[in-house]
Design an enzyme around this catalytic site. Structure first.
Site, mmCIF file in Angstrom:
data_model
loop_
_atom_site.group_PDB
_atom_site.id
_atom_site.type_symbol
_atom_site.label_atom_id
_atom_site.label_comp_id
_atom_site.label_asym_id
_atom_site.label_seq_id
_atom_site.Cartn_x
_atom_site.Cartn_y
_atom_site.Cartn_z
ATOM 1 N N LYS A 133 0.913 -1.139 -0.173
ATOM 2 C CA LYS A 133 0.176 0.049 0.084
ATOM 3 C C LYS A 133 0.820 1.005 0.004
ATOM 4 O O LYS A 133 2.017 1.355 0.592
ATOM 5 C CB LYS A 133 -0.907 -0.083 1.247
ATOM 6 C CG LYS A 133 -1.653 1.279 1.435
ATOM 7 C CD LYS A 133 -2.570 1.289 2.686
ATOM 8 C CE LYS A 133 -3.151 2.501 3.024
ATOM 9 N NZ LYS A 133 -3.986 2.722 4.116
ATOM 10 N N GLU A 183 -7.887 12.447 12.619
ATOM 11 C CA GLU A 183 -7.141 11.324 13.070
ATOM 12 C C GLU A 183 -6.363 11.619 14.140
ATOM 13 O O GLU A 183 -5.175 12.109 13.937
ATOM 14 C CB GLU A 183 -6.405 10.862 11.728
ATOM 15 C CG GLU A 183 -5.641 9.344 11.860
ATOM 16 C CD GLU A 183 -5.447 8.750 10.617
ATOM 17 O OE1 GLU A 183 -6.053 9.075 9.521
ATOM 18 O OE2 GLU A 183 -4.769 7.461 10.772
HETATM 19 C C1 LIG Z 1 -3.900 11.003 3.663
HETATM 20 C C2 LIG Z 1 -5.200 11.378 4.051
HETATM 21 O O1 LIG Z 1 -6.183 10.771 4.902
HETATM 22 C C3 LIG Z 1 -5.731 9.363 5.129
HETATM 23 C C4 LIG Z 1 -6.092 8.371 4.229
HETATM 24 C C5 LIG Z 1 -7.210 7.917 4.312
HETATM 25 C C6 LIG Z 1 -7.837 6.680 3.042
HETATM 26 O O2 LIG Z 1 -6.873 6.412 2.255
HETATM 27 O O3 LIG Z 1 -8.985 6.128 3.157
HETATM 28 C C7 LIG Z 1 -8.376 7.922 5.274
HETATM 29 C C8 LIG Z 1 -7.954 8.793 6.336
HETATM 30 C C9 LIG Z 1 -6.320 9.223 6.587
HETATM 31 O O4 LIG Z 1 -5.771 8.319 7.115
HETATM 32 C C10 LIG Z 1 -5.931 12.711 3.759
HETATM 33 O O5 LIG Z 1 -6.755 13.406 4.032
HETATM 34 O O6 LIG Z 1 -4.850 13.580 2.953
#
Ligand SMILES: C=C(O[C@@H]1C=C(C(=O)O)C=C[C@H]1O)C(=O)O
Length: 379
Positions: A133, A183
């Protein structure tokens, strides 16, 4: 109990001031503070510097912004006077403020075609087993005619993100970092440790029936559950040697932000090693696969090579630590970096083997709306 109006707290808030609001409390440092820029090539050296400053200034609480990687220096704020308000002492009397912006120039970096190419490359790397990932980001850049109305944007973020972690901090003499992150990377309160990784996302529609459908879709999507599991497994593996009584639900829950619906897992445990402080825990976990990738080293390298910008503080950490070593660190997302009249918004999305470039592009657009809404702009 004396209560204070949030509107009064925000009065005369300047770009060099610091505000950090969690769902439980608000920390504020208006006016004078000492600000230090510290290299972040070696996390343990940074930790030593932070402890040295804490001892030197005998300060109760230090606030800091830690970058995504060593290309940017961290910022530590030693407040001369810090105000701390419990949520129950705050009167949430804010209203949306309107401040029309004159935009001289705006640009998306990378553009849609370049971003899709980056995603396709990432999928090739995943298929060739370089990593499982990787989180790829893009930026939206504005050049304003006038100085950015930071206190209006902060007001709007606070108004619209009741549940999140809101921050605004002067990270340099002419730079401000502002945003509303959903987060929590880690919270340490005595021996109790809480972490709350998010991964797997949909754009909220604000239609109850459609959103309920999206919740179900997320909770049953193999792709999103896989993306999420990578993060939870990483967290548990890292924390296992230091925590006992680790508790979390095997299936993720749903978390709503102002614009998004996310898969979320709250993990709690008890520290078995009482020499670990909140910063040690944050540094143990950062950068997590929620914002970098898995395995960490390979995905980090890929990001540094392929993204046509430096993330700076985006996907780094912002938070505080007190003199007992307790504190909270959140992941710096849904944010903007402001330098004079230049404003850069950042957002990203997790890429796995069956990601679709267009969907990831749109997911990022949805994430950008947290800051765009606060600025009353559209992409
Ligand atoms: C990287 C980001 O968000 C992250 C990525 C996410 C995802 O891929 O679903 C969800 C929440 C965060 O951990 C961002 O908001 O820029």
């Amino acid at each position: 109990m004396m209560k204070t109006k949030l509107s009064e707290i925000l009065q005369n808030f300047q770009k060099q001031d610091t505000l950090f609001k969690t769902p439980e409390q608000l920390l504020l440092c208006k006016g004078s503070c000492k600000r230090f820029r510290i290299e972040y090539n070696d996390p343990s050296k940074f930790k030593d510097e932070m402890i040295k400053l804490q001892q030197q200034y005998k300060t109760q609480i230090m606030i800091a912004a830690i970058p995504f990687d060593g290309r940017t220096k961290a910022t530590i704020i030693v407040p001369e006077k810090l105000e701390r308000y419990d949520k129950c002492r705050l009167i949430m009397d804010l209203q949306v403020t309107t401040h029309p912006l004159m935009i001289e120039q705006s640009q998306t970096i990378p553009d849609k075609e370049q971003f899709s190419e980056m995603v396709r490359k990432a999928i090739n790397f995943i298929n060739d087993q370089h990593f499982n990932k990787v989180v790829l980001a893009r930026t939206l850049n504005f050049h304003l005619k006038d100085n950015p109305p930071i206190s209006s944007w902060l007001t709007n973020l606070l108004y619209k993100n009741n549940q999140g972690y809101i921050f605004s901090m002067g990270t340099d003499d002419c730079q401000t970092l502002i945003g509303a992150s959903p987060e929590l990377l880690v919270k340490k309160d005595g021996a109790m440790v809480t972490i709350n990784p998010l991964a797997g996302s949909r754009k909220q529609t604000f239609n109850k029936i459609k959103d309920a459908y999206l919740e179900k879709e997320l909770l049953n999507s193999d792709k999103d559950l896989y993306e999420h599991k990578i993060v939870v497994d990483y967290m548990c593996e890292k924390l296992h040697p230091y925590l006992s009584d680790i508790e979390f639900n095997q299936r993720p829950e749903i978390l709503y932000t102002d614009t998004m619906i996310h898969l979320s897992t709250v993990i709690k445990g008890k520290l078995t090693n009482n020499t670990m402080d909140a910063l040690d825990l944050a540094q143990l976990l950062h950068p997590t696969p929620a914002i970098c990738g898995e395995p960490q080293k390979q995905s980090l390298h890929f990001i540094q090579e392929i993204e046509p910008f430096n993330r700076g503080f985006y996907t780094g950490l912002v938070g505080y630590m007190d003199s007992n070593g307790d504190g909270e660190w959140v992941i710096t997302i849904r944010c903007a970096a402001i330098e004079d009249k230049k404003v850069t918004l950042f957002a990203g999305a997790g890429i796995v083997n069956n990601s679709v470039p267009n969907s990831e592009y749109n997911e990022i657009s949805a994430k950008l709306t947290t800051m765009l809404d606060a600025m009353e702009l559209k992409e």
